[in-house]
Design a protein around this motif. Structure first.
Motif, PDB file in Angstrom:
ATOM      1  N   PHE A  42     -76.171-183.299   0.131  1.00 51.26           N
ATOM      2  CA  PHE A  42     -76.716-181.961   0.365  1.00 51.26           C
ATOM      3  C   PHE A  42     -77.937-181.782  -0.533  1.00 51.26           C
ATOM      4  O   PHE A  42     -77.876-182.083  -1.723  1.00 51.26           O
ATOM      5  N   SER A  56     -73.083-176.308   0.419  1.00 50.97           N
ATOM      6  CA  SER A  56     -72.141-177.325  -0.061  1.00 50.97           C
ATOM      7  C   SER A  56     -70.870-176.720  -0.659  1.00 50.97           C
ATOM      8  O   SER A  56     -70.072-177.441  -1.255  1.00 50.97           O
ATOM      9  N   SER A  58     -71.803-166.133   2.351  1.00 53.46           N
ATOM     10  CA  SER A  58     -71.970-166.335   3.791  1.00 53.46           C
ATOM     11  C   SER A  58     -73.117-167.290   4.126  1.00 53.46           C
ATOM     12  O   SER A  58     -73.495-167.408   5.289  1.00 53.46           O
ATOM     13  N   GLU A  86     -70.331-170.962   6.939  1.00 56.13           N
ATOM     14  CA  GLU A  86     -71.416-171.940   7.095  1.00 56.13           C
ATOM     15  C   GLU A  86     -71.555-172.255   8.582  1.00 56.13           C
ATOM     16  O   GLU A  86     -70.558-172.487   9.265  1.00 56.13           O
ATOM     17  N   CYS A  87     -72.813-172.270   9.061  1.00 56.92           N
ATOM     18  CA  CYS A  87     -73.007-172.428  10.511  1.00 56.92           C
ATOM     19  C   CYS A  87     -73.217-173.873  10.951  1.00 56.92           C
ATOM     20  O   CYS A  87     -73.038-174.193  12.116  1.00 56.92           O
TER      21      CYS A  87
HETATM   22  C1  LIG Z   1     -79.746-172.887   0.569  1.00 57.73           C
HETATM   23  S1  LIG Z   1     -78.342-173.363   1.401  1.00 57.73           S
HETATM   24  C2  LIG Z   1     -77.058-172.744   0.372  1.00 57.73           C
HETATM   25  C3  LIG Z   1     -76.673-173.689  -0.690  1.00 57.73           C
HETATM   26  C4  LIG Z   1     -75.451-173.278  -1.450  1.00 57.73           C
HETATM   27  N1  LIG Z   1     -75.689-172.162  -2.304  1.00 57.73           N
HETATM   28  C5  LIG Z   1     -74.952-174.433  -2.285  1.00 57.73           C
HETATM   29  O1  LIG Z   1     -74.850-174.294  -3.505  1.00 57.73           O
HETATM   30  O2  LIG Z   1     -74.693-175.481  -1.712  1.00 57.73           O
HETATM   31  C6  LIG Z   1     -78.276-172.254   2.764  1.00 57.73           C
HETATM   32  C7  LIG Z   1     -77.149-172.541   3.711  1.00 57.73           C
HETATM   33  O3  LIG Z   1     -77.018-171.456   4.598  1.00 57.73           O
HETATM   34  C8  LIG Z   1     -76.713-171.966   5.871  1.00 57.73           C
HETATM   35  N2  LIG Z   1     -77.132-170.969   6.861  1.00 57.73           N
HETATM   36  C9  LIG Z   1     -78.388-170.640   7.232  1.00 57.73           C
HETATM   37  N3  LIG Z   1     -78.355-169.700   8.189  1.00 57.73           N
HETATM   38  C10 LIG Z   1     -77.046-169.421   8.409  1.00 57.73           C
HETATM   39  C11 LIG Z   1     -76.372-168.552   9.299  1.00 57.73           C
HETATM   40  N4  LIG Z   1     -77.042-167.769  10.141  1.00 57.73           N
HETATM   41  N5  LIG Z   1     -75.020-168.524   9.279  1.00 57.73           N
HETATM   42  C12 LIG Z   1     -74.323-169.318   8.425  1.00 57.73           C
HETATM   43  N6  LIG Z   1     -74.913-170.168   7.567  1.00 57.73           N
HETATM   44  C13 LIG Z   1     -76.260-170.232   7.555  1.00 57.73           C
HETATM   45  C14 LIG Z   1     -77.511-173.249   5.964  1.00 57.73           C
HETATM   46  O4  LIG Z   1     -76.978-174.096   6.958  1.00 57.73           O
HETATM   47  C15 LIG Z   1     -77.369-173.778   4.558  1.00 57.73           C
HETATM   48  O5  LIG Z   1     -76.265-174.625   4.465  1.00 57.73           O
END
Ligand SMILES: C[S@@+](CC[C@H](N)C(=O)[O-])C[C@H]1O[C@@H](n2cnc3c(N)ncnc32)[C@H](O)[C@@H]1O
Length: 540
Positions: free
Chosen positions: A325, A355, A351, A379-380
């Motif tokens: 990731f 990871s 939401s 997570e989507c």
């Molecule tokens: C920056 S990452 C988050 C990382 C997390 N804080 C970590 O420590 O691993 C953003 C995440 O949000 C998810 N994401 C983006 N849009 C989304 C949505 N509409 N619904 C659910 N998850 C979403 C992405 O797939 C990604 O895995």
């Protein structure tokens, strides 16, 4: 109040209200709890707009701490605007990657965030708070959106997090070592938790004269303002050991407080004239026993306090053995957010789970202090199972070779895995196709009609009882079998047979009724026809 305008805003203002409720379908094989339940730790796979809406009936006003880490909209993230907003302009945006060439990329980002922030606010407890990770690309727009959704008066803090400690010489611009955590509360009932006092802070209190009241710190009895500016605080004080009259001159600092206050301090034996007793500035003793037991949090979190992106990458490597990731946060950062916001038994939600760092932090804190915090992750992407949930499985069981002893041994905890199911399209009840299951419909009608928490454990399929609200015992006459559904009605016999669970008036949802208003009144029944009258009961 000034507000932010962006393309698409009129179409998304109320989008969170029109997003249909979806079923949440348990996937037992992917969770670790013996019996999947929505009241468990949760990993939910699906778009968070739909997932948050689906979680509302169970978690409305229940989440103490929300942390989100949405796309930063740097132009390099390959995110797409995919919300099914009913407008040709928005459809045109649908599914296209948001890159640097996209002149509407900030508009799209705001359109994506606004309805999600609105739903997240609904999930917070009155004394809860939301922390959003963001960088310089969108922080200013995020603050405007949050002002609009949460109210300017509910802004709590913008924390600067030192995510790295080295300079990059590959940039022509400044090296950015800070990211932001923007925090808003639901209401003014929120107060940040105080940190435990550190040994370092306590060590500043000594007891040079062996005062029986314990260690103390001396505070000079001086004002930041001069005697010329505060003439009323420029009275004479007699040095008790030399007899000298001390009176601040015009350009010198005035005394800290009025003469009455100084006399009180003297009577309380709080005035300290230095170890030799000859100081020409009085000092006041502040005893350790009198100071606040905790320390207020500050708005700068360095990498030693909250971890760095290097720490986060190392954690992923330790847990998975490779870099699975690319943008994780360190679990230490999440622990700090949770410590400052949540109690030991709070629900913590993330939401944009990525990871699964938030779940890791929740389990680590529970292991440390025996707490019973719960997490809800959404997570989507496809990796909701292979990375998000897999991290939870691994840290719960133990990560061989981890530096941290607790992590090596396993942090414990189980979770249920849910997938977004079908949308709750109520006209399907008329068509008799794709009918929602009983529990999903019960969850939906109960919450929509009463605005209160639904608990599936209360369901009694035999009588149709689905829960007690503040004003009603609520019943649902429904079956997923279309042939039986066609003949299902609230009859006089059925109405008479309804059990009196709490003695409150009854609210009955059914496709039709075969009894008139007179009997309904006598039996204290409010009838709501499915699928049309779900909102009818939203009453006082
Ligand atoms: C920056 S990452 C988050 C990382 C997390 N804080 C970590 O420590 O691993 C953003 C995440 O949000 C998810 N994401 C983006 N849009 C989304 C949505 N509409 N619904 C659910 N998850 C979403 C992405 O797939 C990604 O895995």
């Amino acid at each position: 109040m000034p507000s932010l305008h962006f393309k698409g805003k009129p179409f998304v203002q109320n989008h969170h209200l029109v997003v249909p409720f979806h079923e949440l379908a348990p996937v037992k094989s992917k969770g670790t709890s013996a019996k999947p339940s929505l009241h468990d730790n949760l990993v939910v796979e699906g778009d968070n707009l739909k997932a948050l809406k689906a979680l509302l009936p169970t978690y409305h006003g229940k989440v103490k701490c929300i942390y989100i880490d949405p796309p930063y909209n740097t132009g390099n993230e390959e995110w797409r605007y995919n919300d099914a907003v009913n407008s040709p302009m928005m459809q045109e945006w649908f599914g296209r990657e948001v890159d640097r060439e996209d002149l509407t990329r900030h508009d799209k980002w705001c359109c994506m965030m606004l309805p999600r922030l609105k739903l997240l606010r609904e999930l917070l407890t009155d004394d809860g708070a939301i922390f959003v990770s963001i960088d310089d690309n969108e922080v200013h727009r995020l603050r405007c959106l949050m002002d609009e959704v949460f109210g300017e008066e509910n802004f709590v803090v913008q924390i600067e997090w030192q995510k790295r400690y080295t300079r990059s010489n590959n940039t022509d611009n400044f090296t950015t070592v800070l990211e932001h955590l923007v925090a808003y509360r639901r209401t003014d009932a929120f107060a940040p938790n105080l940190a435990e006092r550190s040994a370092e802070a306590d060590a500043r209190y000594e007891n040079a004269d062996e005062d029986e009241r314990g260690p103390w710190k001396s505070i000079p009895f001086l004002n930041p303002l001069s005697a010329a500016e505060r003439p009323n605080l420029a009275y004479a004080i007699t040095q008790p050991n030399t007899g000298k009259k001390l009176r601040p001159k015009a350009h010198e600092k005035a005394w800290r407080a009025s003469e009455d206050v100084f006399l009180r301090y003297t009577a309380e034996k709080r005035v300290w004239w230095g170890a030799d007793g000859l100081s020409e500035t009085p000092n006041i003793k502040r005893f350790l026993s009198e100071v606040r037991q905790g320390m207020t949090p500050i708005n700068f979190w360095d990498y030693k306090f909250a971890g760095s992106t290097d720490d986060a990458a190392a954690e992923i490597n330790q847990i998975f053995g490779e870099k699975v990731f690319s943008t994780p946060k360190p679990s230490q950062l999440l622990q700090r957010v949770i410590e400052v916001t949540a109690d030991k038994d709070s629900i913590v939600m993330d939401s944009f789970a990525g990871s699964g760092t938030t779940a890791h932090a929740v389990l680590a804190l529970n292991k440390q202090d025996g707490g019973n915090r719960r997490f809800i992750l959404v997570e989507c992407e496809d990796y909701a199972d292979s990375i998000t949930a897999e991290r939870v499985r691994r840290v719960a069981q133990g990560v061989p070779g981890a530096k941290d002893e607790a992590l090596r041994a396993g942090l414990g905890g189980t979770f249920s895995y849910f997938k977004l199911g079908r949308p709750m399209e109520l006209h399907s009840i008329l068509a008799g196709k794709s009918l929602p299951d009983f529990e999903s419909l019960a969850r939906y009608v109960f919450f929509t009609a009463t605005g209160e928490e639904f608990d599936a454990k209360k369901i009694d399929r035999k009588s149709g009882f689905i829960g007690e609200s503040r004003h009603h015992d609520v019943f649902l006459f429904y079956t997923e079998d279309p042939a039986k559904l066609r003949n299902l009605a609230l009859t006089l016999d059925a109405a008479r047979a309804l059990p009196s669970v709490s003695g409150k008036p009854k609210l009955v949802f059914a496709p039709t009724k075969y009894l008139d208003e007179h009997f309904l009144d006598r039996l204290r029944i409010q009838f709501c026809q499915l699928p049309f009258q779900i909102y009818r009961a939203l009453d006082a």
